[in-house]
Structure formats: C-alpha cells, structure tokens
Scaffold this motif. Structure first.
Motif, PDB file in Angstrom:
ATOM      1  N   TYR A  58       3.891  45.121-117.083  1.00 32.10           N
ATOM      2  CA  TYR A  58       3.350  44.122-116.162  1.00 32.10           C
ATOM      3  C   TYR A  58       4.255  42.890-116.177  1.00 32.10           C
ATOM      4  O   TYR A  58       3.891  41.864-116.746  1.00 32.10           O
ATOM      5  N   PRO A  59       5.440  43.001-115.568  1.00 29.65           N
ATOM      6  CA  PRO A  59       6.390  41.883-115.649  1.00 29.65           C
ATOM      7  C   PRO A  59       5.825  40.597-115.033  1.00 29.65           C
ATOM      8  O   PRO A  59       5.199  40.626-113.971  1.00 29.65           O
ATOM      9  N   LYS A  60       6.052  39.499-115.713  1.00 27.74           N
ATOM     10  CA  LYS A  60       5.564  38.215-115.199  1.00 27.74           C
ATOM     11  C   LYS A  60       6.337  37.800-113.956  1.00 27.74           C
ATOM     12  O   LYS A  60       5.903  36.960-113.185  1.00 27.74           O
ATOM     13  N   GLU A  61       7.479  38.442-113.745  1.00 30.40           N
ATOM     14  CA  GLU A  61       8.314  38.119-112.580  1.00 30.40           C
ATOM     15  C   GLU A  61       7.752  38.715-111.290  1.00 30.40           C
ATOM     16  O   GLU A  61       8.323  38.503-110.217  1.00 30.40           O
ATOM     17  N   TRP A  62       6.669  39.451-111.380  1.00 30.69           N
ATOM     18  CA  TRP A  62       6.111  40.016-110.149  1.00 30.69           C
ATOM     19  C   TRP A  62       5.380  38.972-109.309  1.00 30.69           C
ATOM     20  O   TRP A  62       4.807  39.281-108.281  1.00 30.69           O
ATOM     21  N   THR A  63       5.385  37.721-109.757  1.00 28.06           N
ATOM     22  CA  THR A  63       4.930  36.619-108.914  1.00 28.06           C
ATOM     23  C   THR A  63       5.833  35.415-109.154  1.00 28.06           C
ATOM     24  O   THR A  63       6.399  35.274-110.253  1.00 28.06           O
ATOM     25  N   ALA A  64       5.924  34.586-108.124  1.00 30.11           N
ATOM     26  CA  ALA A  64       6.711  33.356-108.271  1.00 30.11           C
ATOM     27  C   ALA A  64       5.924  32.294-109.034  1.00 30.11           C
ATOM     28  O   ALA A  64       6.498  31.314-109.516  1.00 30.11           O
ATOM     29  N   ALA A  65       4.615  32.449-109.122  1.00 29.60           N
ATOM     30  CA  ALA A  65       3.810  31.480-109.880  1.00 29.60           C
ATOM     31  C   ALA A  65       4.108  31.645-111.370  1.00 29.60           C
ATOM     32  O   ALA A  65       4.457  32.729-111.823  1.00 29.60           O
ATOM     33  N   LYS A  66       3.945  30.550-112.092  1.00 31.87           N
ATOM     34  CA  LYS A  66       4.254  30.606-113.531  1.00 31.87           C
ATOM     35  C   LYS A  66       3.099  30.028-114.340  1.00 31.87           C
ATOM     36  O   LYS A  66       2.405  29.112-113.894  1.00 31.87           O
ATOM     37  N   SER A  67       2.948  30.566-115.529  1.00 32.81           N
ATOM     38  CA  SER A  67       1.918  30.046-116.432  1.00 32.81           C
ATOM     39  C   SER A  67       2.485  29.991-117.833  1.00 32.81           C
ATOM     40  O   SER A  67       3.236  30.890-118.234  1.00 32.81           O
ATOM     41  N   SER A  68       2.120  28.968-118.574  1.00 34.29           N
ATOM     42  CA  SER A  68       2.553  28.946-119.967  1.00 34.29           C
ATOM     43  C   SER A  68       1.660  29.865-120.808  1.00 34.29           C
ATOM     44  O   SER A  68       2.003  30.199-121.938  1.00 34.29           O
ATOM     45  N   ASN A  69       0.546  30.301-120.261  1.00 35.14           N
ATOM     46  CA  ASN A  69      -0.296  31.275-120.972  1.00 35.14           C
ATOM     47  C   ASN A  69      -1.245  31.957-119.983  1.00 35.14           C
ATOM     48  O   ASN A  69      -2.354  31.502-119.750  1.00 35.14           O
ATOM     49  N   TRP A  70      -0.799  33.044-119.427  1.00 35.90           N
ATOM     50  CA  TRP A  70      -1.644  33.787-118.482  1.00 35.90           C
ATOM     51  C   TRP A  70      -2.936  34.237-119.156  1.00 35.90           C
ATOM     52  O   TRP A  70      -3.966  34.413-118.506  1.00 35.90           O
ATOM     53  N   HIS A  71      -2.878  34.458-120.468  1.00 34.95           N
ATOM     54  CA  HIS A  71      -4.056  34.982-121.162  1.00 34.95           C
ATOM     55  C   HIS A  71      -5.191  33.958-121.239  1.00 34.95           C
ATOM     56  O   HIS A  71      -6.300  34.306-121.635  1.00 34.95           O
ATOM     57  N   ALA A  72      -4.908  32.721-120.891  1.00 33.76           N
ATOM     58  CA  ALA A  72      -5.979  31.718-120.929  1.00 33.76           C
ATOM     59  C   ALA A  72      -7.015  31.964-119.838  1.00 33.76           C
ATOM     60  O   ALA A  72      -8.140  31.476-119.921  1.00 33.76           O
ATOM     61  N   PHE A  73      -6.641  32.733-118.836  1.00 29.52           N
ATOM     62  CA  PHE A  73      -7.616  33.000-117.773  1.00 29.52           C
ATOM     63  C   PHE A  73      -8.696  33.946-118.271  1.00 29.52           C
ATOM     64  O   PHE A  73      -8.418  35.034-118.770  1.00 29.52           O
ATOM     65  N   LEU A  74      -9.947  33.526-118.101  1.00 26.27           N
ATOM     66  CA  LEU A  74     -11.093  34.411-118.366  1.00 26.27           C
ATOM     67  C   LEU A  74     -11.966  34.411-117.120  1.00 26.27           C
ATOM     68  O   LEU A  74     -12.124  33.376-116.465  1.00 26.27           O
ATOM     69  N   ASP A  75     -12.524  35.545-116.798  1.00 24.18           N
ATOM     70  CA  ASP A  75     -13.354  35.676-115.611  1.00 24.18           C
ATOM     71  C   ASP A  75     -14.693  34.966-115.843  1.00 24.18           C
ATOM     72  O   ASP A  75     -15.443  35.377-116.742  1.00 24.18           O
ATOM     73  N   PRO A  76     -15.016  33.937-115.074  1.00 28.67           N
ATOM     74  CA  PRO A  76     -16.298  33.249-115.293  1.00 28.67           C
ATOM     75  C   PRO A  76     -17.492  34.165-115.026  1.00 28.67           C
ATOM     76  O   PRO A  76     -18.591  33.908-115.512  1.00 28.67           O
TER      77      PRO A  76
END
Lengths: 548, 368
Positions: free
Chosen positions: B78-96
């Motif tokens: 799941y390469p992070k380059e598959w989007t132009a958006a950037k995150s310092s920690n994608w794992h911080a996202f949790l589904d509310p």
C-alpha cells in the motif's frame, strides 16, 4: 424472498450499470489477460436486501456461541497444545482475509461484466466480515485462555516473524501483480476453491476434538460465504477461457498458484492438524487423508479435471507431486520439525511429542519413527534450560535449512533443493517449480510475449538475513518476543507454566550466534558452494533424520 | 437364519479437563490481556481498534521484511505515493463510526427491515394510487436516474478506493461506505420495480434513458464518470464525499426529495432516501475526520491545504455545473414547495461550513 422474486430483483439490479461515454473508470491495476471476446457469465445472484439479514443471522449464531463458550468454561477443556498453534494461525489469517477484500476492485477493473462486479463487491464486504470476526475470536482467546502471551502482540509478531512472512504470501499474492493472476487465479480459483477446505473445514474439526468449539463456530460461518466467492472465480475463469490468448497465462498461473498454495497452506495447516492435536485415535483422519478427500477428490477431480474439456492443460504433475511430498517425502513432518527447531524465535509454545503421538504417527505414516522419532526425543530431552542450549544449537543431526526464495518455506526436502544465481544472487529454492516461479513466471516476459503486469518477488525474502551474525538473545529481544517480566521468552519448547525454572529466559539463550544460510552461501567460493550443496542434498529425506 | 451385522464402533475424541482457563496459574505475562502493539486513542482499546488496527501491516511500523510482492511497474503493498496528500501518521485516523463486522450487518439489516416494512405497508395501503401523475413521473425519471449515480459510486469509487489507502482503518471505513452505496442503489432499484408492478402509470425502464440522455442529468453523469477515472485515491474520496455529495448528492436528496415528497402525497420515498441520508451522514463523519487530520497535520497540513484547494478548483465547478443543470427538475412536481435557488443556497451553506470545519478556504466559484 422467493426464487422468482429474487430472479426478478436481480434482473432489476443489473439495470443499474451503464456504458460510460464521458470517461471510463481508471485502470489502476493492469492485466495481461484479455476479455474482448468473453461471453458474460453470471455468478450467484445476491442482492443486499437479503444479504445483510442473512449475514446478521449468521453473526448472531457466532456471537451466541461465543457467549456460551465463556459461560460454559470452554477453556477448562481446551488443549494447550492446540491453542498455542492458534497464536500463529490467527495472527496470519485476518490479513489474507482483508487482502481478499482489497483484491476485489482489481478484478472489477479487469473484467468487463457488471453482473460479476456486484458479486465481487459483495465478496469485499464478506472479507471485511471474515477479517474482523477472526480478530475478535483471537481477542476472546487472549482474554480467556491461560497463556495470553503471543496473542497479545499478534499483529506485530505476524509482521516480523519468519513464519508470518510465509503466511503473508497468502494475502499479498491476492493484491499484487497482474489483476487476474492475483485476484482470480491465485485467490479465488485456487486458494478459496481448494485450500479453504483444509483451512476452514478440516482444521476447525480438529479444534473441536481438542476442546475448542469456537474455531469451528467462526470458521464454518466464514466458509459458508465461500461458495459465492467460488462462483465469482469460476465465472471469471470461464470468461478468460473464451480467448485463446489467455490460455498460456492461465496455465502459467494455475501452476504458480497451485504450487504456492500447496507449499504455504499444507506447511501450516498440516502442522497444526498433525502436531497440534492430542486426539490420537487411530481412525482419526491424518492430514494426508484429509488432503486426499478435500483437495484431491473434491477439488482436483471435481473442479480442475473438468476444465480439460475447455482445452486447458491443468497441472496434473504438480498435484501428484504435492501428494507425493505429503505422503512420501514427509513435507508436513519436516515443516513441524523446522518450526520446533526455531522455538526461541516463535511467539507460541510447542509441545513435545509423546509415545502415544509416536505410535499414531507410525500408524499413519509408516517409517515416521525412524525418520523423526529420535529428533523429537531430543526435543523432549532438551526442553528445559540450565544444562543445554536450545535444540537448534545442539548437535542432534539436524542442519538448519536453506530458505526457499519463492515460497519462503525452507528447502526441507533436501534432495529437491535447487540452487541458482538469479538477479546476481545465489538463491535456493525448495523445488523446481519454485525456481520456475521466480526465474520464469514472475517476469516481464513469458514464453516470448510481454507480460508487463505480472508481479515481482520483492522484499527481504530471507528472514535470516535480517538477523545474521547476531546473538540469539538480542534477536528475541529485538523481535519483542519477551514476556512482561522483561526476561522470559514467549516461545518455549514445552507447555509447563507451573515452574519458573522450566521457562527459558534471555540469559538462557544468550551466547548463541545466529547465521543466515543465504548470506553464508553467497560468501562461499564456487568450490565451497558446490560441496556445500552436494552435502546438503545428500542429507535428504532418506538419511537426514537419523539423530546424533 | 438372520445374518448378524456387526455394528460399527462409534469413535469420538475424549474430553480432558486441562484447566487452561485464564487465571489458573500465575507466570510472566499471565495477566497480559490486551493487544500491546499499538496505542489506543483512549485509555482502553475499543473493539473496533482491536479488530482493525495493524491488520494491514506497514513497513513503517512492524513489517520487518517489507512487502514481498511488487507490481511490474512499482512496489506492492500500500504505497503512500498512491496519493499526493501526505500525512506524518496515516495510522492516526480512526473511523468515528467504529465499523467492523457486527456494526456493518446490524446497521444495514435495520435499514433493510425499515425499507421492507415501508414498502409492504405502501402496497397494503395502496399508497401509490394517491400519487399525482406529476409526482409519479418525477420519481420515475429522477429517482430512477439518481440510483445509477449511487451504484456507480459504490462499485467504481468506494470499492476501488479501499484497495489503495495506506491503513486498514481508512480502507475498512471506505469499504463500508461502498456497502452503503450499493445497498441504497439497490433499494432504489427495487422500489422502482415495486412501482412498475403497481397499478399506476409508471414506466420502470424510463430511468435508463433519462440517465443516459436527458440533458438535465448529463452533467451529473459526467461528474460521476470523471470521478471513476481518478487515479489518486485521496482525491477521489475528497472529490466524492466532500464536494460531489455536498453540491449534488445532498442537493438532490436532502434539499429536494426529502423536502417535497410528503407535500406531493408520498410518504414512502423519504423513508428510503432517508436511509441514504443517514448513510451519508456516517460516511461524511469519517471523511471529515480523515481530511481534518490531513489539514491539521503538523508537518504536511499547509501543503495538504494547497493540494485540497487545487482539488476544489477542479471539482467544485464541475459539480456546480451538474447542480445547475438539475434546475428544471425542481419545476416538475405538482407541489413546488421549494425553489432551486433556495435548495442550492442551503447546499452551498452546508458545504461552506464543512470547508470551514476542515480549515479550507471557500473556493471563489462557489460565490459565482
């Protein structure tokens, strides 16, 4: 919903698709297959209105059984020998499940058939179900089983363990490379249609015999979704067969997918069933007998063979060789011994084999004792710390094996090992087919035609390379396979939890340096390497098992 | 003589009491009964976190050997380059919404029961008989066209995105979004089937022509098709759930159908479309969390805002074109209780408020 109204409803739902005129969906995942001439094949009819309540009902039964297991104190009668192996299995399997969900858009992109798109999208939701319901089962084990160590670090351990990486193919293979190779042939036509039988039916049966009726509850519920997935796969396979240009690719992919599934799944599930059980009734089916029933008869004879009427050459030789490896070459027994050899870098405990086990193995696999009996007696003898090193570092007539570059199960049937220089590196393979997979199949050209969409083998494929020349205690610590006292290992070569002196600690394993066979192989001169390989292969299944 | 047949001895495994329950013994880690490889958002891990976090591994976290299969033209996984958006920690996202196995089936089954009951009652009460011809035509054409949009988004937007996100939490939230859309599209289609089988003048096949050719729907179809052609998964999610759903989806569902159906004697359509509204409310909730995380990212927040501004500049005009093209359908019902201008203003206002919540500037096109 009646059959007539279901048919009518399904026909109505097919009206939802349309031919785009402004822009076509992006092709994110390519394929070298072509479907220009493909007739539309309809998979099983499924509409969301009946799908959600059906699955909810199945869920309710699963969760009801889970509550019942806790109330009924199921863990008073669970065999630790069995549940320890679930620390490995349940760390692996949620990833292949979720990978199957992620594979569905690859198949949707590749196959121009809206009726199949619906079926594939429903499969995506099924796979989310499977992954999370299995994670929840593992959580229940962690909360209620006597030894939670290993369950508590499950996804980390899966990601950094040598056995986890073997299992990870059964997941990464679904989502990477040519969309049809991955999401159809490898995932659906082979993994789901053939090997879920041993994974989700045969193995849970063995769980029940070991006091665990939750594994069958969850996995039979999972398996009840598989018939729809098999139907999706078969529809796409028939569409692909309609174009002669696909035939060489189908034959390539059936060979790769069959062999890789055999190498990976039979290694793991065979070991769990044969070495994780305490049920030694003589009329209990062995893994070989289960395999004959579920894979050879149900899959090979009933599913694969009929494909010949479409002119497809199916890999008879590889089916027979898989059977030969299981029955005559001791494949499962070799894998079990390898896992047990590596116990310090496991996150589960492996029980010793007893006389009762020996007797059963001899009955089911005549000649077993002469090949493996002494080694398991040594395993038992070396089970506790203090007077000896871990068995891998003691002289018991067992040479730590080379890793297969392709399937990543070691080259345990030593006389079959293939050694070749590929991509400027000396690599070892467990078999000619695994060598072919790396050197021929997973390349940008196949049989004189460009195959730009085919996947590539990547990553640090030999786990041992990452830990070469390090002290075993440091490796275990780096991996995090240490209990909460900061010194006792999670992995143990026995099941005794009642005496702290029997539990190995970091200090007990310190002083043993771990070497990568592949690094060493590449450091050898040509003459040294040839001699080494000859000796390795000579120490084959016929002679390797005489313990020191 | 009677032949004696020997009864086959039954064989079954014997039960053994092993005392393998939690707490039977004390030893190192005997009390270690929580997943310890990730830090939960709150003090105690939720069920959702336990069954979702880290199931999709990441070389930046625990995956020591890296991805072992690659694509022919690039890395696998799941390469992070598959989007132009950037995150310092994608794992911080949790589904509310904390979606996992149980919630998916419980929630959607509840919707199925609600819709099914509504349709059964409508048949029993012969509710469609009371609809005026203009309203029947409105539903036949416009709700019929809209179900295509929902289905297209289900199969070629959300199902597609869930292969590409860098974490399991993102991909699972989007997979549930796909399930919502697919169920809703099918519910609309089966409602269409019910109406075509009722004893009222309703052409159940008209929707195909309307979606494919009617001028008022072509810009909407164009946006949907253009969405499916986007390769960047994050742009696709942003353009769909933040822009298209606000300016076209909610405009049609919330600001038109839900406002006028009852006044035209129809109490059935709002109960079905309302489920789609409820779905979007949940799906917007996770989308808002994700994009807020990206705009507030300490390292990449500002560059993400610039990027999202570019995406807005591209997609807002397209969606506004689609919205304006729909204007004629506001005149089709007999009871025209809302005007297009009022509906569009309401949709724009909610959109502005969403952008403000995300910390994004309102694009100038919105005021034109």
């Amino acid at each position: 919903m009646s059959r007539q109204s279901l048919t009518k409803a399904h026909a109505k739902i097919t009206e939802l698709s349309w031919e785009p005129t402004f822009a076509t969906p992006a092709t994110r995942f390519g394929t070298d297959y072509t479907f220009e001439k493909a007739p539309k094949k309809d998979p099983l009819k499924q509409i969301m209105r009946s799908y959600f309540p059906m699955e909810e009902e199945k869920d309710n039964r699963v969760y009801g059984a889970m509550d019942g297991a806790i109330r009924g104190n199921m863990f008073r009668q669970v065999q630790q020998r069995w549940l320890e192996w679930q620390k490995l299995f349940l760390s692996i399997i949620p990833f292949p499940e979720i990978s199957a969900a992620r594979a569905m858009p690859m198949a949707i992109d590749a196959v121009p058939n809206p009726e199949i798109h619906n079926g594939l999208a429903v499969q995506m939701i099924d796979e989310v179900r499977h992954s999370t319901i299995q994670m929840n089962l593992k959580r229940l084990y962690m909360n209620n089983y006597i030894d939670p160590a290993g369950f508590d670090m499950t996804e980390k351990a899966f990601a950094n363990n040598y056995a986890g990486t073997i299992g990870r193919q059964f997941g990464e293979g679904f989502i990477t490379g040519d969309a049809i190779t991955a999401a159809n042939i490898y995932l659906t036509v082979v993994a789901e249609t053939a090997f879920t039988n041993t994974l989700f039916v045969a193995m849970p049966d063995e769980a029940a015999a070991n006091g665990d009726y939750l594994l069958p509850t969850v996995f039979h519920s999972v398996q009840s979704d598989e018939s729809r997935h098999i139907s999706n796969g078969y529809s796409i396979l028939l569409m692909a067969l309609a174009d002669e240009r696909n035939r060489p690719l189908l034959e390539r992919d059936l060979r790769y997918a069959w062999w890789n599934n055999h190498c990976v799944v039979d290694a793991a599930i065979g070991t769990f069933i044969e070495y994780g059980t305490k049920d030694r009734r003589k009329d209990r089916e062995s893994y070989a007998e289960m395999w004959r029933r579920w894979i050879y008869d149900d899959y090979y004879r009933s599913y694969l063979l009929p494909l010949e009427k479409y002119g497809l050459t199916i890999p008879h030789d590889l089916v027979e060789e898989a059977w030969n490896r299981i029955t005559n070459k001791g494949y499962v027994h070799e894998v079990a011994r390898f896992f047990a050899t590596g116990w310090p870098v496991n996150y589960w405990r492996i029980d010793a084999m007893t006389d009762k086990d020996f007797e059963w193995f001899e009955e089911k696999y005549p000649g077993w004792y002469s090949k493996y009996g002494k080694w398991w007696e040594n395993y038992n003898r070396l089970a506790y710390p203090g007077k000896n090193k871990p068995i891998a570092f003691e002289e018991v007539g067992y040479q730590y094996p080379h890793r297969c570059w392709t399937c990543m199960v070691p080259a345990l049937i030593r006389e079959d090992m293939v050694t070749e220089k590929v991509d400027d590196q000396w690599r070892t393979y467990c078999s000619e087919t695994c060598y072919w997979t790396d050197a021929v199949a997973f390349r940008g050209e196949y049989d004189g035609r460009p195959t730009p969409n085919m996947g590539r083998l990547t990553g640090f494929r030999e786990w041992e390379t990452l830990h070469h020349n390090k002290d075993l205690a440091d490796i275990v610590q780096d991996l995090g396979y240490v209990r909460d006292d900061g010194k006792t290992l999670i992995g143990q070569p026995h099941l005794d939890l009642d005496d702290p002196k029997k539990m190995w600690t970091l200090d007990d394993v310190r002083g043993n340096t771990f070497m990568s066979p592949n690094v060493l192989l590449n450091e050898m001169s040509d003459a040294e390497r040839e001699a080494h390989i000859a000796a390795y292969k000579a120490n084959g299944t016929a002679s390797t098992h005489t313990a020191a | 003589m009677t032949e004696t047949t020997q009864t086959k001895q039954r064989s079954f495994p014997s039960i053994e009491f092993t005392d393998s329950e939690a707490g039977a013994l004390e030893f190192p880690s005997s009390q270690s009964r929580s997943y310890n490889y990730y830090k939960p958002a709150k003090l105690r891990a939720t069920m959702y976190e336990d069954v979702t976090v880290d199931v999709q591994p990441d070389p930046d976290r625990h995956l020591s050997q890296g991805w072992i299969y690659g694509f022919g033209n690039g890395p696998g996984g799941y390469p992070k380059e598959w989007t132009a958006a950037k995150s310092s920690n994608w794992h911080a996202f949790l589904d509310p919404n904390e979606e996992w196995n149980q919630t998916i089936y419980r929630n959607n089954s509840a919707v199925v029961r609600q819709v099914d009951l509504g349709l059964q009652n409508a048949k029993r009460a012969r509710a469609y008989d009371a609809w005026n011809p203009a309203w029947l035509k409105f539903v036949e054409r416009n709700l019929g066209a809209w179900m295509h949009a929902e289905n297209g988004l289900a199969l070629h937007v959300f199902t597609s995105i869930q292969r590409s996100g860098p974490t399991n939490m993102i991909n699972t939230a989007v997979a549930v979004n796909a399930a919502h859309k697919m169920r809703f599209a099918q519910d609309l289609a089966l409602f269409n089937l019910d109406l075509s089988e009722a004893d009222v003048p309703f052409d159940g096949s008209a929707h195909k022509e309307v979606w494919q050719s009617a001028p008022e729907w072509q810009p909407t179809r164009e946006v949907v098709e253009r969405l499916t052609a986007v390769g960047d998964w994050c742009e696709l999610l942003f353009a769909t759930n933040i822009v298209f759903e606000q300016l076209v989806g909610s405009l049609f569902r919330t600001e038109l159908v839900m406002q006028i159906a009852a006044r035209n004697g129809d109490y059935i359509t709002p109960t079905i479309v309302g489920t789609g509204e409820h779905d979007y409310d949940r799906d917007l909730s996770y989308s808002r969390n994700l994009f807020r995380l990206l705009t507030r990212d300490a390292e990449f927040g500002e560059s993400n805002k610039v990027l999202f501004g570019e995406w807005l500049a591209l997609w807002v005009p397209r969606c506004l074109d689609a919205a304006h093209a729909l204007q004629p359908i506001w005149s089709q019902p007999a009871d025209k209780s809302v005007t297009f201008a009022d509906s569009l203003d309401a949709a724009k206002q909610k959109f502005r408020s969403l952008l403000e919540d995300l910390g994004l500037d309102t694009p100038k096109e919105l005021d034109q």
